[in-house]
Design an enzyme around this catalytic site. Structure first.
Site, short mmCIF file in Angstrom:
data_model
loop_
_atom_site.label_atom_id
_atom_site.label_comp_id
_atom_site.label_asym_id
_atom_site.label_seq_id
_atom_site.Cartn_x
_atom_site.Cartn_y
_atom_site.Cartn_z
CB CYS A 47 -0.92 0.01 1.21
SG CYS A 47 -1.74 -1.58 1.45
N GLY A 118 -1.99 -13.84 -3.82
CA GLY A 118 -2.32 -12.47 -4.21
C GLY A 118 -3.05 -12.36 -5.53
CD GLU A 185 -12.47 4.57 -15.00
OE1 GLU A 185 -11.53 4.28 -14.25
OE2 GLU A 185 -13.24 3.72 -15.50
CB ILE A 284 -5.83 -26.70 0.11
CG1 ILE A 284 -5.01 -27.95 -0.25
CG2 ILE A 284 -5.19 -25.46 -0.50
CD1 ILE A 284 -4.85 -28.20 -1.74
CB ALA A 286 -7.25 -20.05 -0.71
CB VAL A 336 -9.95 5.31 3.51
CG1 VAL A 336 -8.67 4.62 3.97
CG2 VAL A 336 -9.84 6.82 3.69
#
Ligand code: FAD
Length: 551
Positions: A47, A118, A185, A284, A286, A336
């Site tokens: 981040c 990820g 955009e 497993i 995740a 945020v």
């Protein structure tokens, strides 16, 4: 009899994987815990990457929340960086791991396997997408490449493709580095998670900080420019010259390993898990950006690639592996973003999300209170929208934009949504107050009071969206100078303080829609008129909200 230690293998050593590893150790001192991470580091605070590009965080080492050595020494977690897990053999309970330094692959047995691989940034196959100077931002290596480009080539113009959270953070940081920035955009608004009218003040703020916006027109391709640099073409054929391009188009869950192993993948493209983060294979688990989970408000499956859920899910998986009855409650998309001093935050469902989920019977109100007592210096308006269910009065979502105090209001509302609170609870909540921090009637109370007024029938509202089709008289109760500075076409002006004396000027056979600047004076006018027998609706949020609908 010798006791065999449980062997837990974790794929991915960032937010989800590292939090899972540390929690596992706190619960089981005996387990063998091994983290495999493709990158040469673990626990990167991704981040912070936009702020590393902008040199707000000049010392890159500060981006690491933990090191392999710390995980080893403090938690006895074995960390193998530059090791990529290339296959899962579920039948044998083994994974195949490639040592990226030595180029060797070996098999590692597991009792429990946790996947936290990820997500990968979207890079659509557009013409010219692989030209030099086009970057994504996910890893530290991406950051190095982008920074090296800026520092060696001294680009003057940047195009950011995508106006979501990372696009906006990158805009701020590239402006900080002295670049002229354009955001392109495809949707007609920035921050697609917000309802369109709430994104309007954000657009205005970016433009006032000299960011050029090109909305409602996606990128179609890239070309090298003869004089150097890149020409970015939009679908409608508009060229945007750039010396550097950042793609911020979102991410897709990294499911290659899971899919190849035959684990269930959901409709949203994430690994399917139950509430204990267990996949379709009972050995497993995740977590993180790779999984899809339930949205607590709409009940729909969703992918919310944010650090908070990844960390909490890592803990839940660890608890579950250790036999604790852990349960992930789902996500509510509490988000945020800060950009050029403006804070934008939301939690729960937007009206857009409710419509998409086919949920009706909700209402929305707008308020624009000050961040703290108006008489104490520095108060700033907070533009706030509250969405709630008319049936059971529950709060469904909130969005807010402002320069001060936005995050704390949305945090309170996030907790309220988690506890399934109603708007009546907001009327009653007792929050911090001294003049420099808030108001005796906090913006959260105020939103609750306005919504409660609607539900009790004390304040029938009309939405600005309905304005174009109405036969109602529009009554503007602001002072004449405010009216003169700008008003809704066709609105008549009777200032609130003259209203009692001028009732005869108003029709009794037509509905009256009343507005002021932010919805407060119009509420007083409405109460007065209702008690005199008029049919009245309040245009929620006043002229301030009208601007969101009519940019
Ligand atoms: P990741 O952090 O992506 O970690 C997954 C790791 O797994 C990677 O390091 C990868 O190398 C490794 N891996 C993948 N496959 C394998 C394999 N086969 N073998 C070995 N290793 C593998 N979230 C917020 O909440 N707030 C923010 O402000 C915010 N800002 C962000 C800004 C940027 C620029 C970025 C990129 C993300 C931001 N996020 C933010 C999102 C947040 O960083 C992610 O939600 C979080 O990192 C997800 O954690 P994770 O463990 O699921 O995945």
């Amino acid at each position: 009899m010798t006791h065999r230690r449980k062997r837990v293998l974790i794929v991915g050593g960032m937010a989800g994987g590292a939090s899972c590893a540390a929690r596992l150790r706190r619960l089981d001192e005996d387990a063998d815990i091994v983290v495999f991470e493709r990158a040469p580091y673990v626990s990167l605070g991704s981040c912070g990457l936009p702020y590393s590009v902008g040199n707000v965080i000049p010392d890159e080492s500060r981006l690491f929340v933990a090191s392999p050595e710390l995980l080893q020494e403090r938690f006895r977690v074995e960390v193998r960086t530059e090791h990529e897990v290339v296959a899962i053999d579920r039948a044998r309970g083994e994974i195949a791991v490639r040592d990226l330094r030595k180029g060797q692959t070996r098999r590692e047995p597991y009792d429990a396997l946790v996947l936290s691989p990820g997500a990968a940034p979207l890079r659509p196959p557009l013409p010219g997408i692989d030209l030099p100077g086009i970057f994504t931002l996910r890893t530290l290596a991406d950051t190095h490449c982008l920074k090296a480009w800026i520092e060696t080539r001294h680009p003057a113009r940047a195009v950011i493709v995508g106006g979501g959270l990372i696009g906006l953070e990158m805009a701020e940081n590239l402006v900080r580095r002295g670049l002229a920035v354009t955001i392109i955009e495809a949707l007609p608004q920035l921050l697609p998670l917000l309802d369109a009218e709430m994104a309007e003040p954000v657009s205005r703020h970016l433009e006032s900080n000299r960011v050029t916006l090109h909305l409602g027109d996606g990128v179609a391709g890239f070309e090298s420019r003869s004089g150097g640099g890149i020409q970015v073409w939009t679908a409608s054929g508009v060229p945007h010259p750039a010396d550097v391009v950042v793609l911020a188009l979102g991410v897709r869950p990294e499911t290659t390993l899971a899919a190849a192993a035959g684990l269930e993948i959901g409709k949203k493209g994430g690994i399917r898990v139950d509430s204990s983060m267990r996949t379709s294979d009972p050995s497993i688990w995740a977590v993180g950006d790779a999984v899809e989970v339930r949205d607590v408000v709409t009940g729909e499956w969703c992918v919310v690639p944010m650090a908070g859920p990844a960390n909490r899910q890592g803990r839940v998986a660890a608890d579950s592996i250790c036999g604790r009855p852990a349960r992930f409650r789902g996500v509510q998309s509490t988000v945020v973003c800060g950009v050029f001093g403006l804070t934008v935050a939301l939690t729960g469902a937007s009206e857009k999300a409710l419509r998409r989920a086919g949920i009706c019977g909700y209402q929305a109100i707008y308020v624009h209170p000050a961040s703290h007592a108006g008489y104490y210096p520095g108060a700033k308006p907070i533009h706030m929208k509250l969405v709630f269910a008319a049936k059971d009065n529950r709060i469904l979502g909130a969005q807010a934009v402002g320069e001060d105090g936005v995050d704390k209001r949305i945090d309170v509302l996030a907790m309220a949504i988690q506890k399934q609170a109603t708007v009546f609870d907001l009327e009653e909540c007792e929050l911090c107050y001294a003049p420099q921090f808030g108001s005796a009637k906090d913006p959260v109370n105020m939103a609750g009071m306005v919504a409660a007024n609607v539900l009790r029938g004390d304040m029938p509202v009309a939405s600005w969206e309905q304005l174009s089709g109405t036969q109602a008289i529009i009554l503007d109760v602001r002072d004449p100078d405010e009216y003169a500075a700008g008003h809704i076409e066709g609105a008549i002006n009777v200032p609130l303080n003259q209203l009692r004396e001028r009732l005869r000027e108003l029709p009794r056979d037509r509905e009256i829609w009343v507005n002021c600047a932010v919805g407060q004076r119009s509420y007083y006018a409405q109460r007065l008129l209702l008690q005199h027998g008029f049919q009245v609706r309040n245009l929620s949020g006043g002229y301030e909200t009208y601007w969101g609908w009519n940019p």
